[in-house]
Design an enzyme around this catalytic site. Structure first.
Site, PDB file in Angstrom:
ATOM      1  N   CYS A  51       0.821  -1.213   0.000  1.00  0.00           N
ATOM      2  CA  CYS A  51       0.000   0.000   0.000  1.00  0.00           C
ATOM      3  C   CYS A  51       0.854   1.262   0.000  1.00  0.00           C
ATOM      4  O   CYS A  51       0.368   2.336  -0.312  1.00  0.00           O
ATOM      5  CB  CYS A  51      -0.984  -0.007   1.157  1.00  0.00           C
ATOM      6  SG  CYS A  51      -0.226  -0.362   2.731  1.00  0.00           S
ATOM      7  N   HIS A 100      19.007   1.154  -2.482  1.00  0.00           N
ATOM      8  CA  HIS A 100      17.566   1.331  -2.282  1.00  0.00           C
ATOM      9  C   HIS A 100      16.892   0.031  -1.840  1.00  0.00           C
ATOM     10  O   HIS A 100      16.154   0.012  -0.854  1.00  0.00           O
ATOM     11  CB  HIS A 100      16.929   1.857  -3.565  1.00  0.00           C
ATOM     12  CG  HIS A 100      15.435   1.989  -3.466  1.00  0.00           C
ATOM     13  ND1 HIS A 100      14.833   3.006  -2.760  1.00  0.00           N
ATOM     14  CD2 HIS A 100      14.435   1.209  -3.941  1.00  0.00           C
ATOM     15  CE1 HIS A 100      13.519   2.853  -2.819  1.00  0.00           C
ATOM     16  NE2 HIS A 100      13.249   1.767  -3.539  1.00  0.00           N
ATOM     17  N   GLU A 115       9.205  -1.077  10.830  1.00  0.00           N
ATOM     18  CA  GLU A 115       8.057  -1.996  10.855  1.00  0.00           C
ATOM     19  C   GLU A 115       8.454  -3.318  10.186  1.00  0.00           C
ATOM     20  O   GLU A 115       9.395  -3.357   9.395  1.00  0.00           O
ATOM     21  CB  GLU A 115       6.846  -1.349  10.168  1.00  0.00           C
ATOM     22  CG  GLU A 115       7.135  -0.794   8.786  1.00  0.00           C
ATOM     23  CD  GLU A 115       6.598  -1.658   7.683  1.00  0.00           C
ATOM     24  OE1 GLU A 115       6.044  -2.716   8.016  1.00  0.00           O
ATOM     25  OE2 GLU A 115       6.743  -1.289   6.519  1.00  0.00           O
TER      26      GLU A 115
END
Lengths: 432, 271
Positions: A51, A100, A115
């Site tokens: 998301c 990245h 997270e």
């Protein structure tokens, strides 16, 4: 150069507003992966769609048409014009692309730094890509390396160890008071989503028993059943204080549910075992003065929020350490890519030398018929050591690390010097 | 010998620095180093005790230097022995400075060998003095734990969640620590007083003659006895137990030093 062929192209929460991102989300990765893989010059690819981000990791010649192709695939059916797509997407190549992906895997690029979900999502994305046969040697190594980097960061830093949600903050505080939560009893006063969540977290941390007190008894019974606990009436609250260790209050009452003078006599009966009270109701359920009692610790919603703020800044500090690890691992991976380039040349040189050696050895041995096995062995050893000693320095020279462009020249020169490429193309010299 | 002692002190200082750096930085590698140095210092210090025994010719617990040095040694081993049973997070950062401070006091007091008056030459000397000082070691641990408890409780009560909040262990762990230290320290203290009175009987003819040191050790003992009694019956714990342990240890220190320097008496160092 191999490193030049690695690219990440996509959108994430930093570059693109959610209104655009939500139009891109791919629930089934198979179709988009097929489309990506069919773009000419894309040799390997992987699609990560969550998301907060939709990103394509690819290996292949990074021409403008490839970039446009990936972009078109991402924004197909989104109604965003080509011009806008360029504005919303980011592109990382070479070292930056490696850096990245490692940061994404380690959750340094996440909205909530540290997270845990992102690593699982990345693993799933990689699994999908391998199932569709979209990955090869380079991407396999690249993505799998990112998993191990993420793991290393989890173990070496405390990036994910502090609570950043209200319900986790409650668990953290409980641990600071009780240490071990085994055999501790939780009393839920009133039933709210946050209280339930906190209770759930406490149960996973080993809390022994859950008691639910609620104004409507039926609701209490239902909730208690969910936690395998027992239900009591709200009027029994004070007698329950004697048994419970952790109390989470979240009633909709407009007045205080528990006052200092209610709790004080209970402490004596509890033999001063600590009592941990959490008040997540607004307006508050518990008299703030309760906190003044010895061995009683009362926290309201703002206090929990404070814990979270402290933990967030703590995570930021740990993120600095994690960035250093990412840099180090990126460097290591770049080195692997370089060696990966050199390796085929080394193998080719060795193969050629060995082919010459065995051919010449066979020729010589066929002429010298009356040699003893020992003598044959000696000649074999002689040829092998000649080849090895002769090749030792050139190979060492090839393996030496140097500047990138210098290395290319070196590789090119070596291949010419040993005639590796002319041979591969069918020895044009002799054919003429 | 004096050089050897300074070397041990240097090791304790290194361990203290490492423990404090670990406390601030929370790097596990540094903790391992700190622990290693602490164990090494403890072993060297034990060797020093034996060396001193052969140099002096009797158990080296008679001069002030020897007594304080033994106090530091028993604190070190009491601390290290706790690691067998359970771990108290960052306890080392509080204990090692205490050990170092004691070692400094021992360093600056006279290293001279004191001749024992014949009256005091007895088997009771090493027994009484070592037990009493070992008791002090455990009571010192309870003191350190008490300070940690008060710091952590303050963070939780004031809701500040600052420097100490993340670094100190849970209140329960600190309270259990207090319990364990007293459970070992108090019986040792009792035994120290009993063996002392046997020695007094042998040396001076009476078990007890209310000299200031005896009186103060009795006060200390009563204080800890009250704490332990309350703990078991009414459940005094946490903050109260922590404060009592801090006050009690101050009384123990007064028995050790205050009495000697302020009140005098036959106990005067000689310990």
């Amino acid at each position: 150069m191999l490193a030049e062929r690695i690219m990440v192209l996509g959108v994430n929460h930093k570059t693109t507003p959610v209104e655009i991102r939500e139009r891109l989300a791919f629930s089934d990765p198979r179709e988009p992966l097929k489309k990506l893989f069919s773009i000419p010059e894309v040799e390997e690819c992987c699609l990560l769609s969550t998301c907060n981000r939709v990103e394509v990791f690819s290996v292949g010649n990074p021409t403008d048409s490839v970039k446009a192709g990936i972009r078109n695939m991402l924004f197909a059916n989104s109604g965003v014009t080509d011009k806008e797509t360029e504005r919303y997407t980011f592109i990382f190549q070479e070292v930056e692309a490696v850096n990245h992906l490692f940061r994404v895997a380690a959750s340094l690029d996440s909205m909530i730094v540290g997270e845990v979900q992102i690593l699982g999502q990345l693993k799933q994305a990689f699994r999908d890509a391998t199932e569709q046969n979209c990955t090869g040697v380079i991407l396999n190594r690249f993505v799998q390396k990112s998993f191990s980097v993420a793991k290393r960061i989890r173990t070496e830093t405390k990036i994910g160890s502090n609570a950043v949600s209200i319900s986790y903050a409650a668990v953290e505080l409980a641990k600071k008071i009780f240490g071990n939560l085994k055999n501790k009893k939780v009393l839920l006063v009133g039933a709210g989503e946050m209280a339930e969540l906190a209770a759930e977290h406490l149960i996973t941390q080993g809390v022994g028993e859950v008691i639910v007190a609620n104004r409507t008894f039926e609701r209490a019974v239902n909730l208690a059943r969910r936690f395998n606990g027992s239900a009591v009436a709200l009027s029994e609250l004070i007698s329950q204080l004697e048994i419970a260790d952790i109390i989470i209050s979240s009633t909709g009452a407009s007045d205080l549910v528990l006052r200092k003078q209610d709790v004080k006599p209970v402490m004596r009966q509890r033999k001063h075992r600590p009592l941990f009270l959490i008040d997540i109701a607004v307006p508050r359920d518990l008299d703030p003065e309760i906190n003044d009692l010895d061995n009683v610790y009362l926290f309201d919603i703002d206090d929990l929020q404070n814990v979270i703020e402290v933990n967030k800044s703590e995570r930021q500090k740990e993120a600095g350490k994690a960035e250093r690890i990412v840099k180090e691992e990126t460097l290591k991976f770049m080195q692997w890519l370089e060696n990966f380039e050199v390796t085929p040349t080394i193998v080719a040189i060795r193969e050629k030398a060995d082919a010459i050696r065995t051919a010449e050895l066979a020729k010589t041995l066929s002429q010298l018929k009356d040699l003893s096995p020992g003598e044959i062995k000696s000649i074999e050893i002689l040829t092998t050591s000649l080849v090895n000693k002769l090749l030792h320095d050139p190979l060492k020279f090839l393996k030496l690390n140097g500047a990138a462009d210098e290395r290319e020249v070196k590789l090119d020169l070596t291949r010419k010097l040993f005639g590796l490429d002319s041979e591969a193309h069918g020895k044009p010299g002799r054919r003429g | 010998m004096s050089l050897f002692f300074t070397l041990i002190l240097a090791a304790y200082i290194c361990a203290t620095i490492a423990y404090i750096v670990h406390f601030i930085k929370r790097d596990k590698k540094i903790r391992t180093i700190a622990r290693g140095i602490m164990v090494a210092a403890g072993i060297l210090h034990t060797l020093y005790l034996f060396a001193r025994y052969f140099e002096v010719g009797h158990t080296p617990l008679t001069s002030h230097h020897e007594a304080v040095s033994f106090f530091a040694l028993s604190l070190t081993w009491a601390f290290l022995s706790f690691r067998w049973r359970y771990q108290v997070k960052n306890f080392g950062a509080f204990v090692s400075p205490m050990v170092t401070a004691l070692m400094f006091i021992a360093l600056f007091s006279s290293h001279e060998i004191s001749e024992l008056p014949p009256a005091l030459q007895s088997l009771w000397l090493p027994v009484h003095a070592s037990i009493a000082l070992a008791a002090n070691g455990f009571l010192a641990l309870a003191f350190g734990g008490g300070i940690m408890y008060l710091l952590q409780e303050r963070e939780l009560k004031k809701k500040r969640f600052g420097f100490f909040y993340t670094r100190l262990p849970s209140l329960e762990a600190l309270d259990t620590l207090n319990h364990h230290c007293l459970a070992i320290g108090f019986p040792l203290l009792t035994l120290g007083i009993i063996t002392g009175s046997f020695w007094a009987k042998q040396a001076w003819g009476t078990y007890w003659h209310w000299d200031p040191k005896e009186t103060w050790s009795l006060i200390t003992w009563l204080f800890y006895a009250a704490l332990i009694h309350q703990r078991f019956t009414v459940g005094w714990r946490g903050r109260r137990a922590a404060i009592m342990s801090i006050v009690g240890f101050s009384a123990a220190l007064f028995t050790l030093w205050g009495v000697t320097y302020l009140l005098g008496g036959i106990h005067s160092y000689v310990g």
